[in-house]
Design an enzyme around this catalytic site. Structure first.
Site, PDB file in Angstrom:
ATOM      1  CE  LYS A 176      22.555  17.812  65.617  1.00  0.00           C
ATOM      2  NZ  LYS A 176      23.758  18.401  65.756  1.00  0.00           N
TER       3      LYS A 176
HETATM    4  C1  LIG Z   1      24.245  13.949  61.136  1.00  0.00           C
HETATM    5  C2  LIG Z   1      25.014  14.171  62.463  1.00  0.00           C
HETATM    6  N1  LIG Z   1      25.425  13.167  62.800  1.00  0.00           N
HETATM    7  C3  LIG Z   1      26.025  13.027  64.114  1.00  0.00           C
HETATM    8  C4  LIG Z   1      26.383  14.259  64.799  1.00  0.00           C
HETATM    9  C5  LIG Z   1      27.174  14.176  65.765  1.00  0.00           C
HETATM   10  O1  LIG Z   1      26.576  14.383  67.266  1.00  0.00           O
HETATM   11  P1  LIG Z   1      27.039  15.147  68.470  1.00  0.00           P
HETATM   12  O2  LIG Z   1      27.378  16.752  68.037  1.00  0.00           O
HETATM   13  O3  LIG Z   1      26.309  15.035  69.572  1.00  0.00           O
HETATM   14  O4  LIG Z   1      28.470  14.549  68.637  1.00  0.00           O
HETATM   15  C6  LIG Z   1      25.814  15.423  64.072  1.00  0.00           C
HETATM   16  C7  LIG Z   1      26.417  16.780  64.624  1.00  0.00           C
HETATM   17  O5  LIG Z   1      26.117  17.760  64.428  1.00  0.00           O
HETATM   18  C8  LIG Z   1      25.331  15.426  62.842  1.00  0.00           C
HETATM   19  O6  LIG Z   1      25.068  16.336  62.382  1.00  0.00           O
END
Ligand SMILES: Cc1ncc(COP(=O)(O)O)c(C=O)c1O
Length: 266
Positions: A176
Site C-alpha cells: 500500500k
Molecule cells: C480493497 C481491499 N480491501 C481490503 C484489503 C485487505 O487488506 P490487508 O492486506 O491489510 O489485509 C485489501 C488488500 O489488498 C484490498 O485491496
C-alpha cells in the site's frame, strides 16, 4: 525496472523500529495509542483504532453493525477477497454487484438492482484511491461499510474516504501507499463502535492486567483479573508497526508523490 508496489522506508522508520526494540516493548502499547491519535487527527476521523490487517478490520466492521444473522450484504464483484470473506465470517451472505468499468467502483443504480428484502448493508471499495460516488449510495438508506484500503489520503466532497459511511477501514500492508508491513485501521461515525472495536481486538477483554499494570492505581488493583465482555479473535497491532506508521505519517506527501511519478511513467 520500475517497481510499482515497492514500499518507501526511510531512515525515520528504521530509527523508530530500532528505538522500539531497544525499549524491550515491541507488542501492543503506548505507541499504538500515539499512532491512533496522530492518524485520527491528521485525517479528521471521528474515531479510530489500529488493528493487525485491513482484512481483519473489514471483518470487525461488518461485526460492529450488528446485522440480523444471515443478512445479505452487497459487495463489489471486483475487489480483494477479504471483502466477501468478512461478510461470510460475520455470519452473513455476500451479494455481488458489478463495478463501473470506467472507475472500477460500484454505482448506486447497480446496488439498487441487487437489493432484496434480506439486504441489511452495503460495502463499497474506493478502488485504487478513486472515491466512490457516495451521495446516491448513502441515499439508498442502508448502513454503509467503506473499504478505504487503497484510499488513505483520498477525499470525497472534502470528507476523508472511510469516514463517510457508518464504518470504514484502511490497509497498511506491504504494497500500500502507506505501510507498516502488515496492519490496518478502522473508523466509525459513532465513536462507541470504536470503543467496542478496541475491546474486541484483544479477545474481547474489557479490562486487562495490562491496563491495571499501567494505571496509576496499578499496585492497588487486582491486575490478574480479566473482564471478558465478548468472544473475539485477537487482532492486536504492535508497537513495532505503530512506530513504522508514525514515521510514514510524517512522510505521506513524499510517499504519494513517488507513487504519482511511477503512475505517470507507466
Ligand atoms: C480493497 C481491499 N480491501 C481490503 C484489503 C485487505 O487488506 P490487508 O492486506 O491489510 O489485509 C485489501 C488488500 O489488498 C484490498 O485491496
Amino acid at each position: 525496472m520500475i517497481s510499482v508496489f515497492g514500499s518507501l522506508v526511510g531512515d525515520e522508520e528504521v530509527a523508530n523500529v530500532v528505538a522500539c526494540m531497544k525499549s524491550q516493548w515491541m507488542g501492543f502499547g503506548k505507541q499504538v495509542e500515539e499512532f491512533e491519535e496522530k492518524y485520527r487527527r491528521k485525517y479528521k476521523l471521528p474515531s479510530f483504532a489500529m488493528v493487525d490487517s485491513g482484512s481483519n478490520a473489514l471483518y470487525m466492521a461488518v461485526k460492529l453493525l450488528d446485522l440480523p444473522p444471515n443478512s445479505e450484504v452487497i459487495v463489489p464483484s471486483f475487489t480483494w477477497v477479504s471483502c466477501a470473506q468478512a461478510v461470510i465470517l460475520a455470519g452473513h451472505r455476500p451479494v455481488f454487484c458489478d463495478v463501473d468499468l470506467r472507475t472500477m467502483n460500484v454505482r448506486a443504480e447497480d446496488i439498487q438492482a441487487r437489493v432484496t428484502d434480506k439486504t441489511a448493508a452495503v460495502m463499497v471499495v474506493h478502488y485504487a484511491g478513486l472515491a466512490v460516488d457516495m451521495d446516491l449510495i448513502l441515499a439508498l438508506g442502508y448502513p454503509v461499510i467503506e473499504d478505504a484500503a487503497h484510499a488513505i489520503d483520498s477525499t470525497y466532497r472534502g470528507l476523508p474516504c472511510g469516514a463517510i459511511g457508518d464504518v470504514g477501514i484502511f490497509s497498511y500492508d506491504a504494497v500500500k501507499n502507506f505501510t507498516v508491513g502488515e496492519g490496518g485501521g478502522i473508523t466509525a461515525r459513532d465513536p462507541a463502535r470504536i470503543e467496542r472495536a478496541k475491546v474486541l481486538r484483544y479477545c474481547g477483554i474489557g479490562k486487562s492486567g495490562f491496563d491495571a499494570a499501567v494505571s496509576s492505581a496499578g499496585e492497588k488493583t487486582r491486575w490478574w483479573e480479566y473482564n471478558i465482555q465478548e468472544s473475539h479473535i485477537k487482532m492486536l497491532p504492535t508497537n513495532l508497526a505503530a512506530n513504522i506508521g508514525l514515521a510514514q505519517l510524517d512522510r505521506i506527501d513524499v510517499l504519494q508523490a513517488r507513487r504519482k511519478v511511477i503512475w505517470e511513467t507507466y
